[in-house]
Design an enzyme around this catalytic site. Structure first.
Site: not given
Ligand code: SAH
Length: 377
Positions: A97, A110, A117, A121, A124, A171, A202, A224-225, A302, A345
């Site tokens: 995507e 984006c 991945c 997480c 996600c 990632e 990111s 992504s904390l 989301n 996402c």
């Molecule tokens: N692997 C990378 C890029 C991921 S996508 C990373 O972890 O940063 C970018 C951002 O969207 C990340 O901060 C991820 O944690 C967030 N994200 C993923 N799923 C999500 C969701 N369902 N709702 C909100 N943010 C989300």
């Protein structure tokens, strides 16, 4: 040999340096690589015979040995708010995507860095697909190439895409070589000429790879904390068990401080109702980040089908934001864009991929769904 070679070299993702080396291996002049890069990335040309300032011999050589092949668009959807989402089909049938988000002063793309991945997480939707493979540099850069070809160019700009964020599937730091090669082209004045502040990697926090990245570039960094303590982060972002918060924050400091990198880290924090969105979490976050020059990007969750989390109320989001802002943090709540096209996402891919990552029915919709120009255009 002809262009129907079984394994032609795809030049789309090769940096100028790598192309020059390749040219030299072919006995051609290395500096011709600059011309080729301009044809491919600035003018969007893939047909060598149209590259009229290259010698006929070189064009024939290129046609015999190489191709310029972008990913195919399997699906394109334009949102009422100007957001455009694509599902791109790769040569091996996998799909990724890419999302374009227009704003008044910029157009942000984006991009994805992997098919699926591996990091798992829990909030996600990409994680649910599992990991399939890394993207190649041409598959990463191909997303920008394609977006610039398909989007209208706003007045006063040379291209639609002005910013790139690695916030699509995957990632990026787990796909280091291809990431760096693609960034090289994004920053190259002969290709996309984006400034380092306009390219954001990111990451969920792969500490050794982050240090490595700091050694080769200083593009903007988002981390992504998502949790203010290890106990919670271990659950939400499992890679935290390997690289806990303290080590991650130290790596962030090294990234921004070493080599004169001056910009701040952006910390992303997904807000999950009742999990990490309480005032006590905001307070812990404030204590954690107090000494670090940073911005905080709050992302209301989301939802996706089957997700074990919910989006907090607007009030809860505002209250969390207020606490951070009062403590002096630059805090942004990310607006949801493209809701009507499932732009968030990993939400569209489910429609063209089955869970085992094999391409399912590819829907060809783009003929019926014209791109909506950005509201600001
Ligand atoms: N692997 C990378 C890029 C991921 S996508 C990373 O972890 O940063 C970018 C951002 O969207 C990340 O901060 C991820 O944690 C967030 N994200 C993923 N799923 C999500 C969701 N369902 N709702 C909100 N943010 C989300």
């Amino acid at each position: 040999m002809s262009a129907t070679l079984a394994n032609p070299l795809n030049l789309l993702g090769m940096s100028r340096q790598r192309l020059a080396e390749q040219f030299e291996r072919w006995g051609e002049r290395g500096f011709r690589a600059t011309q080729l890069v301009r044809w491919i990335h600035q003018r969007g040309v893939t047909d060598f015979s149209a590259m009229t300032d290259l010698s006929k011999a070189l064009r024939q050589h290129l046609a015999a040995e190489a191709i310029v092949r972008p990913p195919e668009v399997a699906l394109e959807r334009g949102s009422d708010d100007g957001t455009v989402k694509w599902v791109m089909r790769l040569a091996d049938g996998n799909a990724i995507e890419t999302v374009f988000i227009p704003e008044d002063d910029r157009g942000t793309l984006c991009v994805s860095s992997q098919v699926g991945c591996a990091l798992d997480c829990t909030f996600c939707s990409t994680a649910q697909q599992g990991f399939n493979r890394n993207l190649t540099a041409d598959e990463i850069i191909g997303q920008i190439w394609m977006a610039n070809r398909r989007l209208p160019v706003p007045e006063g700009r040379s291209r639609a895409v002005t910013n790139v964020v690695f916030m699509g599937m995957g990632e990026p730091l787990a796909n280091f070589e291809a990431l760096v090669e693609a960034i090289d082209l994004m920053l190259d004045d002969h290709a996309y000429g984006l400034s380092k502040r306009r390219v954001t990697v990111s990451t969920s926090g792969l500490v050794p790879a982050l240090d490595r990245l700091g050694g080769v570039t200083d593009v903007a960094l988002a981390v992504s904390l998502h949790a203010p303590n290890d106990e919670l982060r271990d659950r939400l972002v499992p890679i935290n068990r390997k690289y806990p918060i303290r080590e991650l924050l130290q790596a962030c400091r090294r990234y921004t401080r070493d080599g004169g990198h001056h910009h701040r880290v952006t910390f992303e924090y997904v807000l999950l109702a009742g999990i990490n969105d309480q005032p006590e979490h905001a307070q812990q976050l404030i204590d954690l980040l107090r000494e670090i020059p940073c911005k905080v990007n709050l992302i209301p969750f989301n939802p996706f089908p089957g997700a074990p989390f919910a989006r907090p109320s607007l009030n809860a989001v505002r209250a969390f934001e207020r606490l951070l802002a009062e403590a002096g943090f630059v805090t942004i709540v990310r607006r949801t864009r493209g809701d009507d096209i499932d732009a968030a996402c990993g939400q569209l891919i489910g429609q063209v991929m089955d869970r085992s990552n094999r391409p399912a029915r590819m829907i060809r919709l783009h003929a019926e769904l014209p791109v909506q120009p950005g509201a600001s255009a």
